[in-house]
Design an enzyme around this catalytic site. Structure first.
Site, PDB file in Angstrom:
ATOM      1  N   ASP A 152     -21.008  11.962 -30.650  1.00  0.00           N
ATOM      2  CA  ASP A 152     -19.784  11.174 -30.597  1.00  0.00           C
ATOM      3  C   ASP A 152     -19.866   9.783 -31.230  1.00  0.00           C
ATOM      4  O   ASP A 152     -19.177   9.480 -32.209  1.00  0.00           O
ATOM      5  CB  ASP A 152     -19.281  11.071 -29.155  1.00  0.00           C
ATOM      6  CG  ASP A 152     -20.378  10.646 -28.171  1.00  0.00           C
ATOM      7  OD1 ASP A 152     -21.526  10.436 -28.583  1.00  0.00           O
ATOM      8  OD2 ASP A 152     -20.057  10.531 -26.964  1.00  0.00           O
ATOM      9  N   GLU A 173     -29.031   3.802 -24.149  1.00  0.00           N
ATOM     10  CA  GLU A 173     -28.253   3.210 -23.055  1.00  0.00           C
ATOM     11  C   GLU A 173     -28.534   1.718 -22.922  1.00  0.00           C
ATOM     12  O   GLU A 173     -27.617   0.927 -22.665  1.00  0.00           O
ATOM     13  CB  GLU A 173     -28.566   3.924 -21.730  1.00  0.00           C
ATOM     14  CG  GLU A 173     -28.180   5.388 -21.697  1.00  0.00           C
ATOM     15  CD  GLU A 173     -26.676   5.619 -21.628  1.00  0.00           C
ATOM     16  OE1 GLU A 173     -25.923   4.632 -21.560  1.00  0.00           O
ATOM     17  OE2 GLU A 173     -26.260   6.795 -21.657  1.00  0.00           O
ATOM     18  N   THR A 212     -19.083   0.919 -28.454  1.00  0.00           N
ATOM     19  CA  THR A 212     -18.835   2.153 -27.697  1.00  0.00           C
ATOM     20  C   THR A 212     -18.823   1.897 -26.201  1.00  0.00           C
ATOM     21  O   THR A 212     -18.317   2.704 -25.429  1.00  0.00           O
ATOM     22  CB  THR A 212     -19.883   3.223 -28.052  1.00  0.00           C
ATOM     23  OG1 THR A 212     -19.432   4.492 -27.598  1.00  0.00           O
ATOM     24  CG2 THR A 212     -21.241   2.894 -27.441  1.00  0.00           C
TER      25      THR A 212
END
EC number: 3.2.1.-
Length: 834
Positions: free
Chosen positions: A272, A125, A470
């Site tokens: 993903d 993150e 992303t």
């Protein structure tokens, strides 16, 4: 002349149909202005009420500061006391042409933000949000400075901060495999005694495989190759550890021995952005290695995972079998990635499926079943669906996707907007809000929506010069040309035979995809228009005529059909052997939601003595409490660590007790195994989402981790946050708290309803025409149901009917009727017939 008129009429009808989707420039301008106003509301609320905190709490209208708010588990690993939302929003300000606000924001970041905080954060993150945000901000600041319009004071401060942060993340890569630790302490690294991290052994595939864009960009902008080298090494390991037979990867991998911990494979949560970064690394860096790997993976995805319009998880070693019947909302990015790949048909199909789900539930639930029912009801304002909508509009120019974008805007305003920003939805079925507005909402959602409704000439930058990370941060594709890769950064790939298609090494073209067929996308969508049943008009099913192979001299099949409730009526003399068929039957539909049996945690020790009963949710694995006559009793004890995602360090306290653990950080099954290994006899999980309760949120059944859970034999129940607070307060105030885990209907002191021990059922075969003509009764079959069995006897028409009436009123019956069955049937049968 008539034919010409019909042709013109048809064309006019087609044009009218097309016009219904067309959006004028004026309409687009109105929606774009609306998006800007929404952004101002969200960003302004953060800056006014939350800055310099990491995030805004839109319901409380204050900042979320880590350590000052109740712990939410791994969700809080995004927070590092580095003004996360401001950094994540930097390049969005430029895209929305808010250049004054951008310059002010850059000054605040440079002046106020510190990166050496003693905080444990998620490597993944922090990389995509903070490092990516600093790099995107630097690229925009550098561009504006070169134009000579503003930012003349800027001296690459954001790039220097990015380099500092990169070095603070590097200790996570200090493993024998090269796969990074999932967490790092910004000040002390990983293995330092003060770091409070380094004990983790597993990481998700996306966590390890989503570093290359930011780390390679940092290397090429700063001149330090170490970042790109580490990111490439992690990708090398994931590639080498793919399942060679299926070319798929799992979801969780051990960072030390490189063994797969969770072997389910899909394109959603946990994997993903690994696939996304392989494709985008090729675009950003121009390295064929990444494209070759992506194409091999993509072929496997389309072979095993893609079941248009669904994308279902499979076992990487046995990919022909789906391992779960639900999908998570993170896979909504995949149609956008398929657009980059040039594979538009499945992209259109999956996107349309997702759109139909949003129409049914207002937003994409965090997870939904293959029948499009809610699996997890949360909606965190995720932007992936808007992202794919943008890509599909760019690829097709179809105004349909503008209408989809318009619906996103309208639903955000209608169902997520609150006086102090926008709030996540706790459950799409209830519409209840959650005190949460993640930074990606500003970083991604508004960026994609604004770009969707903007012409290129209206943007302050040429968006085609950049690749989106992303987190939707902008990195210039020119990096592959102006900043050549360092020699030590080259990776080797295993050459595998690959069937190449038209777009394996090139970008898709509209002329090739849709030759002379502008309605191509519509024809694909139409097949899924009523996928979830929403919008379809309900009409009674008409009686249909079918030709049956019956003949006048052979009516036995017809009589057989009549006995099954199928009525056949002969038509007129001109159609001998043809019958009008009517099915006298109903087809029942499956229930909309899976029934959840409520459980309870009943406090039975003094001073509660069974009077305190807390509603709980069950689990789909572990001991089935509905089959335990008296439930499971025990004293409660809190697990340490509270999340129980690693082997607990207070096993002696938990042995023989019912453990209490906090939701979050890992799957329920992982926690349950650790607690079962510690000797716990049951587990009570408490929700980590502050304020959740069973009154506002529907109960759900906890699910396993995709692998076998047959080894778990202890009972498991789930309490929402408010109910859990009752239990933890009781434990805090009392030295010992005994509880009982059991289904709600069996709680102590609950009034029990006596059920009849038996009943009489009389079934009689009516002779043909009897009911219509009022004919006398025919033979009767009498069923007598008892506790110990059933007696079937045939009763003669008159004499035995009278005998039954007599026997039913005698106290000493010779037939095995129970007292309860006599009472139940006398009131209904005997008075009417005797």
């Amino acid at each position: 002349m008539l034919l010409k008129t019909l042709l013109i009429t048809s064309l006019l009808g087609w044009v009218k149909c097309q016009d219904s989707q067309i959006m004028t420039l004026e309409e687009k301008t109105v929606i774009r202005d609306q998006i800007v106003e929404m952004f101002d509301h969200a960003y302004g609320s953060y800056m006014k009420n939350a800055y310099p905190a990491d995030e805004l709490m839109p319901l409380s209208c204050r900042g979320r500061v880590r350590g000052q708010e109740p712990n939410r588990g791994d969700i809080d690993d995004s927070l590092g006391k580095f003004s996360l939302t401001l950094i994540d929003t930097l390049d969005t300000l430029v895209v929305l042409n808010k250049l004054d606000e951008f310059e002010d924001a850059v000054r605040k970041v440079v002046t106020d933000v510190r990166l050496d905080n003693d905080v444990v954060v998620s490597v993944f993150e922090t990389n995509i949000r903070v490092l990516g945000g600093l790099l995107g901000g630097h690229v925009m600041a550098d561009l504006l400075q070169q134009r000579g319009e503003r930012m003349q004071w800027y001296r690459d401060e954001l790039l220097h901060m990015a380099k500092e942060l990169g070095h603070r993340l590097l200790p996570a890569f200090n493993t024998t495999s090269g796969l990074p630790y999932p967490k790092v302490n910004l000040r002390y690294g990983v293995l330092n005694p003060l770091s409070r991290t380094g004990t983790e052994s597993d990481t998700c595939t996306a966590c390890a495989g989503t570093m290359i864009l930011e780390f390679a960009a940092l290397s090429r902008l700063s001149g330090e190759s170490v970042f790109e080298e580490h990111a490439r090494k992690a990708l090398d390991v994931l590639w080498q550890r793919r399942q060679k037979g299926s070319d798929l990867v799992g979801t969780v991998i051990n960072i030390h021995n490189e063994e797969w911990v969770r072997r389910e494979s899909g394109v959603g949560a946990g994997i993903d952005s690994y696939y996304e970064y392989l494709m985008k690394a090729y675009i950003l860096l121009g390295d064929n290695v990444f494209l070759e790997r992506f194409n091999i993976h993509y072929s496997a995805i389309m072979k095993y995972i893609s079941q248009p319009p669904l994308l279902l998880n499979v076992h990487m070693h046995n990919p022909t079998v789906s391992v779960r019947s639900w999908m998570d909302s993170l896979l909504a990015f995949f149609p956008g990635l398929q657009v980059l790949r040039g594979d538009l048909k499945p992209a259109i199909e999956t996107h349309e499926m997702l759109y139909q789900v949003t129409k049914q539930h207002k937003f994409l639930p965090e997870a939904f079943t293959s029948e499009f029912r809610v699996h997890w009801g949360q909606h965190l304002l995720r932007p992936e669906f808007a992202e794919s909508t943008y890509y599909l509009y760019k690829a097709t120019g179809d105004p349909y996707y503008l209408r989809v974008g318009q619906s996103i805007v309208e639903k955000l305003n209608a169902y997520a907007r609150v006086p102090c920003g926008f709030a996540a939805v706790q459950d799409v079925r209830t519409g209840m809000h959650e005190d949460r507005m993640d930074s990606f909402f500003l970083a991604e959602m508004f960026k994609y929506l604004y770009l969707l409704f903007s012409e290129k000439s209206q943007l302050p930058i040429d968006i085609d010069d950049y690749i989106f990370t992303t987190e939707a941060h902008l990195l210039p594709v020119s990096l592959s040309i102006t900043k050549p890769p360092y020699q030590r950064n080259h990776t080797e790939t295993v050459p595998l035979p690959q069937k190449e298609d038209l777009f394996t090494h090139s970008c898709p073209s509209m002329e090739t995809l849709f030759p002379n067929n502008p309605s191509f996308a519509k024809t694909i969508r139409d097949s899924y228009k009523y996928l979830t049943g929403v919008g379809r008009a309900v009409h009674p099913v008409p009686v249909r005529e079918i030709d049956l192979p019956f003949h006048d001299n052979g009516m036995e099949p017809v009589e057989f059909l009549k006995s099954m409730g199928i009525s056949l009526t002969p038509l007129n003399e001109d159609h001998k052997g043809v019958y009008l068929v009517k099915l006298v039957a109903e087809v029942s539909q499956a229930p909309e939601e899976e029934e959840v049996v409520p459980h309870v945690v009943q406090l039975i020790s003094p001073p509660f003595l069974g009077r305190t009963v807390i509603t709980a949710g069950p689990a789909k694995f572990g001991m089935d409490l509905t089959k335990q006559e008296h439930g499971v009793k025990g004293s409660i004890a809190k697990a340490s660590p509270y999340t129980a995602c690693v082997p607990v360090d207070n096993a002696a306290q938990l042995k023989g007790h019912i453990a209490v653990a906090l939701r979050g950080d890992c799957m329920f099954a992982v926690k349950a195994r650790h607690l079962q290994d510690a000797g716990a006899i049951g587990v009570i999980f408490i929700d980590h989402r502050e304020g959740s309760n069973s009154q506002d949120t529907p109960l759900f059944q906890m699910v396993g981790d995709g692998d076998s859970t047959e080894d778990l034999t202890l009972p498991l129940v789930f309490l929402f946050s408010q109910e859990g607070a009752v239990l933890t307060s009781a434990l805090k105030e009392n030295h010992n708290v005994d509880v009982l885990l059991l289904p709600k209907e069996r709680q102590l002191g609950h009034g029990k309803i006596e059920k009849p021990a038996g009943m009489n059922i009389k079934l009689r075969l009516a002779e043909e025409g009897e009911l219509e003509d009022g004919a006398a009764r025919g033979p009767t079959l009498e069923f007598v149901l008892e506790k110990d069995g059933m007696i079937l006897k045939e009763v003669e028409q008159e004499a035995q009917h009278k005998q039954f009436c007599t026997e039913a009123t005698e106290e000493d019956r010779t037939e095995p009727y129970s007292a309860d069955s006599s009472q139940n049937t006398n009131s209904n049968s005997a008075p009417d017939h005797c």
